[in-house]
Design an enzyme around this catalytic site. Structure first.
Site, PDB file in Angstrom:
ATOM      1  N   LYS A  48       0.821  -1.217   0.000  1.00 47.83           N
ATOM      2  CA  LYS A  48       0.000   0.000   0.000  1.00 47.83           C
ATOM      3  C   LYS A  48       0.859   1.273   0.000  1.00 47.83           C
ATOM      4  CE  LYS A  48      -3.526   2.104   3.029  1.00 47.83           C
ATOM      5  NZ  LYS A  48      -4.193   1.967   4.340  1.00 47.83           N
TER       6      LYS A  48
ATOM      7  N   THR B  77       2.333   2.668   2.768  1.00 51.42           N
ATOM      8  CA  THR B  77       2.005   3.512   3.927  1.00 51.42           C
ATOM      9  C   THR B  77       3.263   4.301   4.269  1.00 51.42           C
ATOM     10  OG1 THR B  77       2.802   1.918   5.560  1.00 51.42           O
ATOM     11  CG2 THR B  77       0.497   1.669   4.827  1.00 51.42           C
TER      12      THR B  77
ATOM     13  N   ALA C 177       2.801  -7.889   4.889  1.00 55.53           N
ATOM     14  CA  ALA C 177       2.184  -6.559   5.047  1.00 55.53           C
ATOM     15  C   ALA C 177       1.517  -6.465   6.413  1.00 55.53           C
ATOM     16  CB  ALA C 177       1.152  -6.319   3.955  1.00 55.53           C
TER      17      ALA C 177
ATOM     18  N   THR D 114       5.308 -12.614  14.576  1.00 56.59           N
ATOM     19  CA  THR D 114       6.231 -12.092  15.591  1.00 56.59           C
ATOM     20  C   THR D 114       6.227 -12.928  16.867  1.00 56.59           C
ATOM     21  OG1 THR D 114       6.552 -10.204  17.069  1.00 56.59           O
ATOM     22  CG2 THR D 114       4.329 -10.534  16.275  1.00 56.59           C
ATOM     23  N   ASP D 115       7.325 -12.845  17.612  1.00 59.98           N
ATOM     24  CA  ASP D 115       7.380 -13.527  18.918  1.00 59.98           C
ATOM     25  C   ASP D 115       6.485 -12.831  19.950  1.00 59.98           C
ATOM     26  OD1 ASP D 115       8.891 -11.215  19.346  1.00 59.98           O
ATOM     27  OD2 ASP D 115      10.645 -12.256  20.152  1.00 59.98           O
ATOM     28  N   GLU D 116       6.037 -11.599  19.653  1.00 61.34           N
ATOM     29  CA  GLU D 116       5.251 -10.853  20.652  1.00 61.34           C
ATOM     30  C   GLU D 116       3.902 -11.518  20.923  1.00 61.34           C
ATOM     31  OE1 GLU D 116       5.267  -6.616  20.287  1.00 61.34           O
ATOM     32  OE2 GLU D 116       7.325  -6.593  19.578  1.00 61.34           O
TER      33      GLU D 116
ATOM     34  N   TYR E 279      -0.926  -4.298  18.993  1.00 61.40           N
ATOM     35  CA  TYR E 279      -0.167  -4.876  17.864  1.00 61.40           C
ATOM     36  C   TYR E 279      -0.081  -6.394  17.988  1.00 61.40           C
ATOM     37  CZ  TYR E 279       3.966  -6.578  15.378  1.00 61.40           C
ATOM     38  OH  TYR E 279       4.826  -7.324  14.607  1.00 61.40           O
ATOM     39  N   SER E 280       0.378  -6.877  19.164  1.00 57.70           N
ATOM     40  CA  SER E 280       0.576  -8.331  19.272  1.00 57.70           C
ATOM     41  C   SER E 280      -0.761  -9.066  19.287  1.00 57.70           C
ATOM     42  CB  SER E 280       1.442  -8.695  20.477  1.00 57.70           C
ATOM     43  OG  SER E 280       0.963  -8.123  21.660  1.00 57.70           O
ATOM     44  N   ALA E 281      -1.810  -8.411  19.811  1.00 60.47           N
ATOM     45  CA  ALA E 281      -3.139  -9.047  19.772  1.00 60.47           C
ATOM     46  C   ALA E 281      -3.605  -9.201  18.323  1.00 60.47           C
ATOM     47  CB  ALA E 281      -4.144  -8.218  20.565  1.00 60.47           C
TER      48      ALA E 281
ATOM     49  N   LYS F 278      -1.625  -9.460  15.656  1.00 67.50           N
ATOM     50  CA  LYS F 278      -0.809 -10.489  14.990  1.00 67.50           C
ATOM     51  C   LYS F 278      -1.206 -11.888  15.483  1.00 67.50           C
ATOM     52  CE  LYS F 278       2.193 -10.067  12.468  1.00 67.50           C
ATOM     53  NZ  LYS F 278       2.277  -9.928  10.978  1.00 67.50           N
TER      54      LYS F 278
HETATM   55  P1  NAD Z   1       7.144  -2.317   8.198  1.00 67.82           P
HETATM   56  O1  NAD Z   1       6.187  -1.496   8.984  1.00 67.82           O
HETATM   57  O2  NAD Z   1       8.540  -1.824   7.970  1.00 67.82           O
HETATM   58  O3  NAD Z   1       6.534  -2.630   6.755  1.00 67.82           O
HETATM   59  C1  NAD Z   1       5.203  -2.993   6.569  1.00 67.82           C
HETATM   60  C2  NAD Z   1       4.879  -2.900   5.090  1.00 67.82           C
HETATM   61  O4  NAD Z   1       3.491  -3.268   4.907  1.00 67.82           O
HETATM   62  C3  NAD Z   1       5.038  -1.478   4.521  1.00 67.82           C
HETATM   63  O5  NAD Z   1       5.702  -1.532   3.272  1.00 67.82           O
HETATM   64  C4  NAD Z   1       3.594  -1.004   4.347  1.00 67.82           C
HETATM   65  O6  NAD Z   1       3.436  -0.072   3.295  1.00 67.82           O
HETATM   66  C5  NAD Z   1       2.876  -2.321   4.065  1.00 67.82           C
HETATM   67  N1  NAD Z   1       1.455  -2.242   4.429  1.00 67.82           N
HETATM   68  C6  NAD Z   1       0.924  -1.787   5.595  1.00 67.82           C
HETATM   69  N2  NAD Z   1      -0.422  -1.833   5.541  1.00 67.82           N
HETATM   70  C7  NAD Z   1      -0.761  -2.340   4.320  1.00 67.82           C
HETATM   71  C8  NAD Z   1      -1.996  -2.639   3.686  1.00 67.82           C
HETATM   72  N3  NAD Z   1      -3.154  -2.406   4.309  1.00 67.82           N
HETATM   73  N4  NAD Z   1      -1.967  -3.162   2.445  1.00 67.82           N
HETATM   74  C9  NAD Z   1      -0.788  -3.399   1.817  1.00 67.82           C
HETATM   75  N5  NAD Z   1       0.407  -3.116   2.362  1.00 67.82           N
HETATM   76  C10 NAD Z   1       0.425  -2.597   3.608  1.00 67.82           C
HETATM   77  O7  NAD Z   1       7.161  -3.739   8.926  1.00 67.82           O
HETATM   78  P2  NAD Z   1       8.347  -4.786   9.114  1.00 67.82           P
HETATM   79  O8  NAD Z   1       9.077  -4.453  10.353  1.00 67.82           O
HETATM   80  O9  NAD Z   1       9.090  -4.945   7.848  1.00 67.82           O
HETATM   81  O10 NAD Z   1       7.506  -6.114   9.409  1.00 67.82           O
HETATM   82  C11 NAD Z   1       7.073  -6.957   8.347  1.00 67.82           C
HETATM   83  C12 NAD Z   1       6.333  -8.144   8.938  1.00 67.82           C
HETATM   84  O11 NAD Z   1       7.179  -8.869   9.818  1.00 67.82           O
HETATM   85  C13 NAD Z   1       5.110  -7.736   9.775  1.00 67.82           C
HETATM   86  O12 NAD Z   1       4.089  -8.671   9.531  1.00 67.82           O
HETATM   87  C14 NAD Z   1       5.596  -7.818  11.209  1.00 67.82           C
HETATM   88  O13 NAD Z   1       4.532  -8.126  12.080  1.00 67.82           O
HETATM   89  C15 NAD Z   1       6.589  -8.968  11.107  1.00 67.82           C
HETATM   90  N6  NAD Z   1       7.687  -8.935  12.086  1.00 67.82           N
HETATM   91  C16 NAD Z   1       8.457  -7.814  12.274  1.00 67.82           C
HETATM   92  C17 NAD Z   1       9.521  -7.844  13.161  1.00 67.82           C
HETATM   93  C18 NAD Z   1      10.422  -6.643  13.371  1.00 67.82           C
HETATM   94  O14 NAD Z   1      11.324  -6.695  14.211  1.00 67.82           O
HETATM   95  N7  NAD Z   1      10.266  -5.550  12.620  1.00 67.82           N
HETATM   96  C19 NAD Z   1       9.804  -9.011  13.865  1.00 67.82           C
HETATM   97  C20 NAD Z   1       8.993 -10.127  13.671  1.00 67.82           C
HETATM   98  C21 NAD Z   1       7.948 -10.091  12.769  1.00 67.82           C
HETATM   99  O1  TDX Z   2      11.987   5.369  21.747  1.00 68.36           O
HETATM  100  C1  TDX Z   2      12.035   4.183  22.157  1.00 68.36           C
HETATM  101  N1  TDX Z   2      12.575   3.932  23.380  1.00 68.36           N
HETATM  102  C2  TDX Z   2      12.647   2.687  23.929  1.00 68.36           C
HETATM  103  O2  TDX Z   2      13.146   2.513  25.046  1.00 68.36           O
HETATM  104  C3  TDX Z   2      11.545   3.061  21.383  1.00 68.36           C
HETATM  105  C4  TDX Z   2      10.942   3.287  20.028  1.00 68.36           C
HETATM  106  C5  TDX Z   2      11.634   1.806  21.942  1.00 68.36           C
HETATM  107  N2  TDX Z   2      12.139   1.620  23.183  1.00 68.36           N
HETATM  108  C6  TDX Z   2      12.202   0.236  23.742  1.00 68.36           C
HETATM  109  C7  TDX Z   2      10.888  -0.523  23.688  1.00 68.36           C
HETATM  110  C8  TDX Z   2      11.327  -1.962  23.502  1.00 68.36           C
HETATM  111  O3  TDX Z   2      11.601  -2.546  24.772  1.00 68.36           O
HETATM  112  O4  TDX Z   2      13.113  -0.510  22.929  1.00 68.36           O
HETATM  113  C9  TDX Z   2      12.638  -1.851  22.722  1.00 68.36           C
HETATM  114  C10 TDX Z   2      12.460  -2.089  21.230  1.00 68.36           C
HETATM  115  O5  TDX Z   2      11.375  -1.278  20.805  1.00 68.36           O
HETATM  116  P1  TDX Z   2      10.858  -1.281  19.277  1.00 68.36           P
HETATM  117  O6  TDX Z   2      12.015  -1.034  18.376  1.00 68.36           O
HETATM  118  O7  TDX Z   2       9.679  -0.375  19.215  1.00 68.36           O
HETATM  119  O8  TDX Z   2      10.447  -2.806  19.064  1.00 68.36           O
HETATM  120  P2  TDX Z   2       9.441  -3.778  19.869  1.00 68.36           P
HETATM  121  O9  TDX Z   2       8.382  -3.027  20.538  1.00 68.36           O
HETATM  122  O10 TDX Z   2      10.270  -4.702  20.690  1.00 68.36           O
HETATM  123  O11 TDX Z   2       8.792  -4.577  18.620  1.00 68.36           O
HETATM  124  C11 TDX Z   2       9.582  -4.970  17.466  1.00 68.36           C
HETATM  125  O12 TDX Z   2       9.916  -6.315  17.509  1.00 68.36           O
HETATM  126  C12 TDX Z   2       8.916  -7.267  17.246  1.00 68.36           C
HETATM  127  C13 TDX Z   2       8.862  -4.638  16.165  1.00 68.36           C
HETATM  128  O13 TDX Z   2       8.485  -3.282  16.154  1.00 68.36           O
HETATM  129  C14 TDX Z   2       7.682  -5.532  15.937  1.00 68.36           C
HETATM  130  O14 TDX Z   2       7.096  -5.281  14.665  1.00 68.36           O
HETATM  131  C15 TDX Z   2       8.151  -6.956  15.979  1.00 68.36           C
HETATM  132  O15 TDX Z   2       7.073  -7.818  15.836  1.00 68.36           O
END
Ligand code: NAD
Ligand code: TDX
Length: 347
Positions: A34, A36, A82, A128-130, A153-155, A157
């Site tokens: 999308k 976003t 996504a 995610t592990d969350e 978020y985790s709810a 997922k």
């Molecule tokens: P991100 O937020 O960087 O990217 C999400 C992507 O999805 C974006 O490109 C956005 O444009 C697209 N998107 C959002 N809503 C949409 C919609 N309605 N239709 C089509 N596209 C849409 O996320 P990320 O960190 O790359 O995470 C990707 C996946 O991996 C997610 O499902 C997330 O739950 C999972 N995940 C993330 C982490 C992490 O540490 N970031 C860890 C474990 C699992």
């Molecule tokens: O400004 C901050 N200060 C801070 O102390 C932010 C943004 C985060 N934090 C803490 C919160 C968490 O304990 O740092 C840790 C990591 O935070 P995030 O980067 O927001 O990640 P988290 O909430 O752990 O979730 C991430 O990992 C699992 C991803 O965002 C999720 O998409 C993924 O599923």
């Protein structure tokens, strides 16, 4: 084989798309996103002209658009990434997370169930592990750990994972799932801890550590997550879940101090400069204390291994941000400023 990858313009999705496009020239990869605030086609400029790659802009919540796309393209497999992915945003706006993460996932499942023609094709859900909730000082999440999500978020997922399993059990839809720990690496949107703090250190802005900084996360290099997804896609068993983790636990404050040390050295600033920016702020509501993943099943059953040690991965990540200032400037302009103000000004 035609594979739909959703969310391929985001952080993890762009690494997965790049890996599949470059490693498997015989696959047709369609990236549906999308675009976003978190999706950015600048993440994919190196592969956009490849013959086996197509980009489609669209919303997974839009049921008729998704139906039409699946009817036309007859995808063999779906790799679904996504999502709305940031916990703090889910606290301010839970409904958007229900729409994309739950309704969007169910739309994809329905369309795939209706229009699939390849009996060996499957729906791979990236999660995610969350979903497992939080750990105390000991133990690790296994695939059998009961779901216990705490944030909106985790709810959302957890709910989408349950729908994927339910489609497997109820309709016999072939599926695979994986639940991964915190990722870090290039192209990570600077709302998440590591890229946010890299950006703030560069710009001499405060580093807002939530609470006392004692929460623990298990960090994995994003390219190792992409390699795990590749392994599960090709070798994982139908109907199974695989946990993916880095076996790399850090308290937030220890990680921030390491980041400060590396940044001072790379920016040629005196030791201790960045640490002075640390500012302890109001904790995140419902902040999960500790995540840690047991990846034994993935490692022993289908042979995945992470490739990088954390300090090396973090150093590579910082180098990427320092070299890609233009990318950072683009994503931190406009709406990002409003988000930042709302999240941090009163904290
Ligand atoms: P991100 O937020 O960087 O990217 C999400 C992507 O999805 C974006 O490109 C956005 O444009 C697209 N998107 C959002 N809503 C949409 C919609 N309605 N239709 C089509 N596209 C849409 O996320 P990320 O960190 O790359 O995470 C990707 C996946 O991996 C997610 O499902 C997330 O739950 C999972 N995940 C993330 C982490 C992490 O540490 N970031 C860890 C474990 C699992
Ligand atoms: O400004 C901050 N200060 C801070 O102390 C932010 C943004 C985060 N934090 C803490 C919160 C968490 O304990 O740092 C840790 C990591 O935070 P995030 O980067 O927001 O990640 P988290 O909430 O752990 O979730 C991430 O990992 C699992 C991803 O965002 C999720 O998409 C993924 O599923």
């Amino acid at each position: 084989m035609k594979i739909l990858i959703t969310g391929g313009a985001g952080f993890i999705g762009s690494h997965v798309v790049r890996r599949f496009v470059n490693t498997y020239p015989e696959y047709q990869i369609v990236n549906l996103d999308k675009l976003t605030y978190a999706g950015n086609l600048e993440n994919l400029t190196d592969i956009e002209a490849k013959e086996n790659y197509t980009f489609v802009k669209g919303d997974i919540v839009d049921q008729s658009f998704i139906e039409d796309l699946f009817e036309k393209e007859k995808f063999d497999c779906v790799v679904h990434l996504a999502a709305e992915s940031h916990v703090d945003r889910s606290i301010s706006n839970p409904l958007e997370f229900v729409m994309t993460n739950v309704v969007g996932t169910v739309n994809l499942l329905n369309a795939f169930k209706t229009h699939r023609t390849n009996p060996d094709g499957f729906f791979y859900h990236v999660s995610t592990d969350e979903v497992y909730g939080e750990l105390g000082d000991s133990g690790k999440f296994k695939e059998t750990t009961p779901y216990d999500p705490n944030s909106p978020y985790s709810a959302s997922k957890a709910s989408s994972d349950h729908f994927v399993r339910a489609y497997h059990v109820t309709y016999g839809l072939p599926v695979k799932l994986s639940n991964c720990s915190n990722n870090y690496g290039s192209h990570h949107f600077p709302e998440k801890l590591i890229p946010l703090f890299i950006n703030n250190i560069q710009n001499n802005k405060p580093l807002p550590v939530y609470g006392k900084g004692e929460n623990v996360r298990d960090w994995l290099f994003v390219e190792d997550h992409a390699s795990a997804i590749d392994t599960i896609f090709h070798k994982g068993t139908n109907g199974e879940t695989y946990n993916i983790g880095g076996n790399n636990e850090w308290t937030n404050i220890a990680l921030v101090k390491l980041l400060c040390k590396l940044m001072d050295s790379k920016l040629g600033r005196p030791k201790g400069t960045a640490e002075e920016l640390i500012s302890y702020v109001k904790d995140r509501a419902g902040h999960d204390f500790r995540y840690a993943i047991d990846s034994t099943k993935l490692m022993t059953n289908i042979g995945w291994r992470p490739s990088l040690q954390f300090e090396e991965g973090l150093s590579k990540t910082i180098d990427w941000y320092l070299k890609n200032e233009e990318w950072l400037n683009h994503v931190t302009s406009g709406a990002y400023m409003d988000y930042y103000k709302e999240q941090y000004e009163e904290r």
